[in-house]
Scaffold this motif. Structure first.
Motif, PDB file in Angstrom:
ATOM      1  N   GLU A 313       0.822  -1.202   0.000  1.00  0.00           N
ATOM      2  CA  GLU A 313       0.000   0.000   0.000  1.00  0.00           C
ATOM      3  C   GLU A 313       0.859   1.256   0.000  1.00  0.00           C
ATOM      4  N   ILE A 314       1.917   1.264   0.833  1.00  0.00           N
ATOM      5  CA  ILE A 314       2.808   2.412   0.877  1.00  0.00           C
ATOM      6  C   ILE A 314       3.586   2.534  -0.430  1.00  0.00           C
ATOM      7  N   ILE A 315       4.036   1.396  -0.969  1.00  0.00           N
ATOM      8  CA  ILE A 315       4.811   1.419  -2.207  1.00  0.00           C
ATOM      9  C   ILE A 315       3.986   2.016  -3.342  1.00  0.00           C
ATOM     10  N   ASP A 316       2.686   1.684  -3.403  1.00  0.00           N
ATOM     11  CA  ASP A 316       1.826   2.250  -4.444  1.00  0.00           C
ATOM     12  C   ASP A 316       1.749   3.772  -4.312  1.00  0.00           C
ATOM     13  N   ARG A 317       1.634   4.272  -3.083  1.00  0.00           N
ATOM     14  CA  ARG A 317       1.582   5.714  -2.857  1.00  0.00           C
ATOM     15  C   ARG A 317       2.909   6.367  -3.212  1.00  0.00           C
ATOM     16  N   VAL A 318       4.009   5.697  -2.825  1.00  0.00           N
ATOM     17  CA  VAL A 318       5.338   6.232  -3.119  1.00  0.00           C
ATOM     18  C   VAL A 318       5.573   6.279  -4.620  1.00  0.00           C
ATOM     19  N   THR A 319       5.231   5.205  -5.312  1.00  0.00           N
ATOM     20  CA  THR A 319       5.424   5.156  -6.761  1.00  0.00           C
ATOM     21  C   THR A 319       4.643   6.271  -7.449  1.00  0.00           C
ATOM     22  N   SER A 320       3.390   6.456  -7.043  1.00  0.00           N
ATOM     23  CA  SER A 320       2.578   7.523  -7.613  1.00  0.00           C
ATOM     24  C   SER A 320       3.183   8.893  -7.325  1.00  0.00           C
ATOM     25  N   SER A 321       3.708   9.073  -6.109  1.00  0.00           N
ATOM     26  CA  SER A 321       4.316  10.359  -5.733  1.00  0.00           C
ATOM     27  C   SER A 321       5.549  10.645  -6.567  1.00  0.00           C
ATOM     28  N   ILE A 322       6.378   9.614  -6.818  1.00  0.00           N
ATOM     29  CA  ILE A 322       7.590   9.794  -7.618  1.00  0.00           C
ATOM     30  C   ILE A 322       7.227  10.151  -9.060  1.00  0.00           C
ATOM     31  N   LEU A 323       6.252   9.433  -9.623  1.00  0.00           N
ATOM     32  CA  LEU A 323       5.880   9.645 -11.018  1.00  0.00           C
ATOM     33  C   LEU A 323       5.282  11.031 -11.238  1.00  0.00           C
ATOM     34  N   ASN A 324       4.721  11.624 -10.185  1.00  0.00           N
ATOM     35  CA  ASN A 324       4.077  12.928 -10.316  1.00  0.00           C
ATOM     36  C   ASN A 324       4.885  14.059  -9.679  1.00  0.00           C
ATOM     37  N   SER A 325       6.142  13.828  -9.436  1.00  0.00           N
ATOM     38  CA  SER A 325       6.984  14.864  -8.847  1.00  0.00           C
ATOM     39  C   SER A 325       8.240  15.039  -9.697  1.00  0.00           C
ATOM     40  N   GLU A 326       8.935  16.115  -9.446  1.00  0.00           N
ATOM     41  CA  GLU A 326      10.184  16.374 -10.154  1.00  0.00           C
ATOM     42  C   GLU A 326      11.345  15.823  -9.341  1.00  0.00           C
ATOM     43  N   ILE A 327      11.885  14.723  -9.780  1.00  0.00           N
ATOM     44  CA  ILE A 327      13.040  14.163  -9.098  1.00  0.00           C
ATOM     45  C   ILE A 327      14.303  14.599  -9.831  1.00  0.00           C
ATOM     46  N   PRO A 328      15.456  14.594  -9.160  1.00  0.00           N
ATOM     47  CA  PRO A 328      16.702  15.002  -9.815  1.00  0.00           C
ATOM     48  C   PRO A 328      17.024  14.095 -11.006  1.00  0.00           C
ATOM     49  N   GLN A 329      17.808  14.608 -11.932  1.00  0.00           N
ATOM     50  CA  GLN A 329      18.223  13.814 -13.088  1.00  0.00           C
ATOM     51  C   GLN A 329      19.427  12.938 -12.778  1.00  0.00           C
ATOM     52  N   SER A 330      20.021  13.150 -11.611  1.00  0.00           N
ATOM     53  CA  SER A 330      21.167  12.333 -11.221  1.00  0.00           C
ATOM     54  C   SER A 330      21.128  12.095  -9.716  1.00  0.00           C
ATOM     55  N   TRP A 331      21.811  11.052  -9.290  1.00  0.00           N
ATOM     56  CA  TRP A 331      21.969  10.797  -7.870  1.00  0.00           C
ATOM     57  C   TRP A 331      22.865  11.882  -7.272  1.00  0.00           C
ATOM     58  N   PRO A 332      22.762  12.132  -5.975  1.00  0.00           N
ATOM     59  CA  PRO A 332      23.754  13.018  -5.346  1.00  0.00           C
ATOM     60  C   PRO A 332      25.158  12.438  -5.497  1.00  0.00           C
ATOM     61  N   VAL A 333      26.156  13.224  -5.169  1.00  0.00           N
ATOM     62  CA  VAL A 333      27.536  12.756  -5.276  1.00  0.00           C
ATOM     63  C   VAL A 333      27.853  11.733  -4.184  1.00  0.00           C
ATOM     64  N   PHE A 334      27.326  11.965  -2.986  1.00  0.00           N
ATOM     65  CA  PHE A 334      27.686  11.082  -1.871  1.00  0.00           C
ATOM     66  C   PHE A 334      26.557  11.037  -0.851  1.00  0.00           C
ATOM     67  N   ASN A 335      26.699  10.102   0.082  1.00  0.00           N
ATOM     68  CA  ASN A 335      25.803  10.012   1.226  1.00  0.00           C
ATOM     69  C   ASN A 335      26.488  10.676   2.420  1.00  0.00           C
ATOM     70  N   THR A 336      26.078  10.378   3.616  1.00  0.00           N
ATOM     71  CA  THR A 336      26.610  11.034   4.814  1.00  0.00           C
ATOM     72  C   THR A 336      28.099  10.743   5.009  1.00  0.00           C
ATOM     73  N   PHE A 337      28.912  11.785   5.226  1.00  0.00           N
ATOM     74  CA  PHE A 337      30.352  11.598   5.402  1.00  0.00           C
ATOM     75  C   PHE A 337      30.725  11.541   6.888  1.00  0.00           C
ATOM     76  N   VAL A 338      31.932  11.041   7.149  1.00  0.00           N
ATOM     77  CA  VAL A 338      32.448  10.862   8.507  1.00  0.00           C
ATOM     78  C   VAL A 338      33.793  11.570   8.614  1.00  0.00           C
ATOM     79  N   VAL A 339      34.032  12.228   9.742  1.00  0.00           N
ATOM     80  CA  VAL A 339      35.337  12.844  10.016  1.00  0.00           C
ATOM     81  C   VAL A 339      36.038  12.019  11.079  1.00  0.00           C
ATOM     82  N   ASP A 340      37.282  11.593  10.814  1.00  0.00           N
ATOM     83  CA  ASP A 340      37.978  10.749  11.781  1.00  0.00           C
ATOM     84  C   ASP A 340      38.795  11.583  12.769  1.00  0.00           C
ATOM     85  N   ASP A 341      39.546  10.913  13.627  1.00  0.00           N
ATOM     86  CA  ASP A 341      40.283  11.596  14.694  1.00  0.00           C
ATOM     87  C   ASP A 341      41.491  12.370  14.175  1.00  0.00           C
ATOM     88  N   LYS A 342      41.843  12.210  12.901  1.00  0.00           N
ATOM     89  CA  LYS A 342      42.917  12.989  12.285  1.00  0.00           C
ATOM     90  C   LYS A 342      42.345  14.050  11.340  1.00  0.00           C
TER      91      LYS A 342
END
Length: 412
Positions: A313-342
Motif C-alpha cells: 500500500e505504501i509502495i503504491d503511494r510512493v510510486t505515484s508520488s515519484i511519477l508525479n513529482s520532479e526528481i533530480p536527473q542524477s543521484w547526489p555525489v555522496f551520502n553522509t560523510f564521517v570525520v575521523d580523529d585525524k
C-alpha cells in the motif's frame, strides 16, 4: 632552410602546441561554487596516494549478559577503545575494547539520567555526555564510574533573557527548532546545533537552517547564540494524500560536522566542502568535480521498493508520488560523510553499483588519500585510532550489531 620557412615551421608547431593544451578539458565549476574565495579545485582524474585494506576485528552486540533492543540509534568510541551503543528502550550499552560487555548507563524514562530518545554520544576528558532528543537535554556521567552527575536542559524557552536572533523568524515560518546534535568544544563546553524537528510543513522546506550555540556545561546555560547559520536541505519525499518519508538517498541533503578548529559544511549534490572558523566566519573550501550517476524514474521507484520491503500500500503511494513529482536527473555525489580523529573526511560516493559505495578518504585540504569499495549495508559510523566501526545486521540472527575493522594504509 630559409628564414621565412623556418619561421613558418615554428609558428605551425607553436599553434599545434597551443591547440593541444587547450584541448584538455577544464573541469566545469558550477556557478554557485565559482564565487567562493579561498577555493581549491582538485583535478577530476586525481589518483590516490595510498591503498587501504580493511579486515574485520571485533563484534559488539547482543551477548549472554545483554539483550539489545530492536533498534541501535547511534554509537561512539572513547579514547580507551570502549564502545557505547544507544538502545532506545534500554539506555546506553558499554563494551570494553575486547568486546566484553561492561554495563548499561541510564535507562528508559523521563527522570534524571534517563532517556526517551538517546542520540548523540560525546566525551570530555572526564565525562560521558548523552543527548536525548525527546526531552530535550544532555546527561553527564562520570567516564570511569558511569555515575550520573547532572542533566542540562537544551530548551531555549528556559532562558527568556537570552534568545537567539533566529527564534522569532523561525516561529513566523511555522518552524519548530530544537537541539538536534552537539559537539565538544576545546574550552570544555559544548556546541549545540539547532534545527527544525521532524518533517513538518514541507511548504517551508527551503527556509530551514541549522543554528549553532555555545552551552556552558558547568553552569548549565547558553553563553552565546548565532555563532553560525547555514542552510538545512532535507532529503524528504512528500507523499500524495499526505505524509512523507525521510532519508531518501536519491535526494540531496546537507550535513555539518564540527572539529577542533572548524565547522565543516556540505551539500551532497556537490563534492564541495566549506570550512568555517570557530567564530562562524567562512575560511576556505575545496571542490572535486565529479561525474554523477544518472537517475531515472525507474531507478527511484526501485530504490524505494527495496527500502520499504513488503508494504504494497505504501509502495503504491510512493510510486505515484515519484511519477508525479520532479526528481533530480542524477543521484547526489555522496551520502553522509564521517570525520575521523585525524580530521580526514571519509566520503561514500555513489556509483553505478547499487549495493556498494566507493569511499574516498580526503585530508583537510581535500587531497585524495585513498579510495575503496564498501557494501552499502555496512554503515560506517566512526573511524578512530586506526579502526573503522560499522553498524550491520547479523545475517543469522537478523539483529543489529557494531563491527570493528582494522585499517591498514600503504603507499601505492
Amino acid at each position: 632552410m630559409k628564414n621565412s620557412d623556418y619561421l613558418c615551421f615554428n609558428i605551425f608547431f607553436f599553434l599545434l602546441f597551443i591547440a593541444g593544451c587547450t584541448s584538455e578539458k577544464e573541469p566545469d565549476i558550477p556557478d554557485h561554487i565559482q564565487h567562493l574565495t579561498n577555493l581549491t579545485v582538485h583535478p577530476m582524474d586525481a589518483e590516490p596516494e595510498f591503498s587501504i585494506q580493511i579486515e574485520q576485528d571485533q563484534n559488539f552486540g547482543e551477548t549472554e549478559e545483554v539483550l539489545i533492543g530492536s533498534f541501535i540509534g547511534n554509537m561512539a568510541v572513547d579514547n580507551s577503545g570502549r564502545v557505547y551503543i544507544t538502545d532506545r528502550s534500554q539506555g546506553i550499552h558499554v563494551y570494553d575494547a575486547d568486546g566484553t560487555y561492561l554495563q548499561r548507563v541510564g535507562r528508559d524514562g523521563a527522570g534524571p539520567g534517563e532517556f526517551q530518545s538517546p542520540s548523540s554520544i560525546r566525551f570530555t576528558d572526564d565525562n560521558l555526555i548523552v543527548m536525548d532528543l525527546s526531552q530535550p537535554k544532555v546527561s553527564l556521567f562520570d567516564l570511569e564510574s558511569y555515575a550520573h552527575i547532572k542533566d542540562i536542559s537544551l530548551s531555549i524557552d528556559d532562558d527568556a533573557a537570552n534568545v537567539p536572533a533566529w527564534m522569532e523568524s523561525t516561529q513566523e515560518e511555522g518552524l519548530t527548532y530544537q537541539a538536534i546534535d552537539y559537539y565538544g568544544n576545546s574550552d570544555g563546553n559544548v556546541l549545540v546545533i539547532f534545527g527544525h524537528s521532524g518533517v513538518g510543513n514541507l511548504q517551508n522546506r527551503n527556509r530551514r537552517t541549522w543554528e549553532i550555540s555555545l552551552l556552558d556545561l558547568s553552569e548549565g546555560r547558553f553563553l552565546k547564540h548565532d555563532i553560525l547559520s547555514v542552510e538545512d536541505v532535507i532529503d524528504v519525499l512528500a507523499l500524495e494524500e499526505g505524509g512523507a518519508i525521510t532519508s531518501i538517498l536519491f535526494l540531496p541533503k546537507t550535513q555539518i560536522e564540527i572539529t577542533a578548529n572548524h565547522y565543516i559544511y556540505s551539500n551532497s549534490n556537490d563534492m564541495l566542502f566549506k570550512f568555517y572558523d570557530k567564530d562562524g566566519d567562512y575560511s576556505h573550501a575545496f571542490y572535486h568535480p565529479y561525474s554523477k550517476v544518472a537517475l531515472t524514474l525507474n531507478d527511484a521507484v526501485d530504490y524505494m521498493q527495496n527500502l520499504l520491503g513488503d508494504h504494497d500500500e505504501i509502495i503504491d503511494r510512493v510510486t505515484s508520488s515519484i511519477l508525479n513529482s520532479e526528481i533530480p536527473q542524477s543521484w547526489p555525489v555522496f551520502n553522509t560523510f564521517v570525520v575521523d580523529d585525524k580530521n580526514r573526511l571519509w566520503i561514500p560516493t555513489i556509483i553505478d553499483d547499487t549495493e556498494a559505495y566507493e569511499w574516498w578518504v580526503l585530508d583537510e585540504d581535500g587531497e585524495l588519500l585513498a579510495s575503496y569499495t564498501w557494501p552499502r549495508d555496512k554503515v560506517v559510523k566512526v573511524v578512530n585510532d586506526g579502526m573503522l566501526y560499522a553498524l550491520e545486521t547479523d545475517e543469522k540472527t537478523g539483529l543489529q550489531q557494531v563491527v570493528r575493522y582494522d585499517i591498514q594504509i600503504t603507499t601505492n
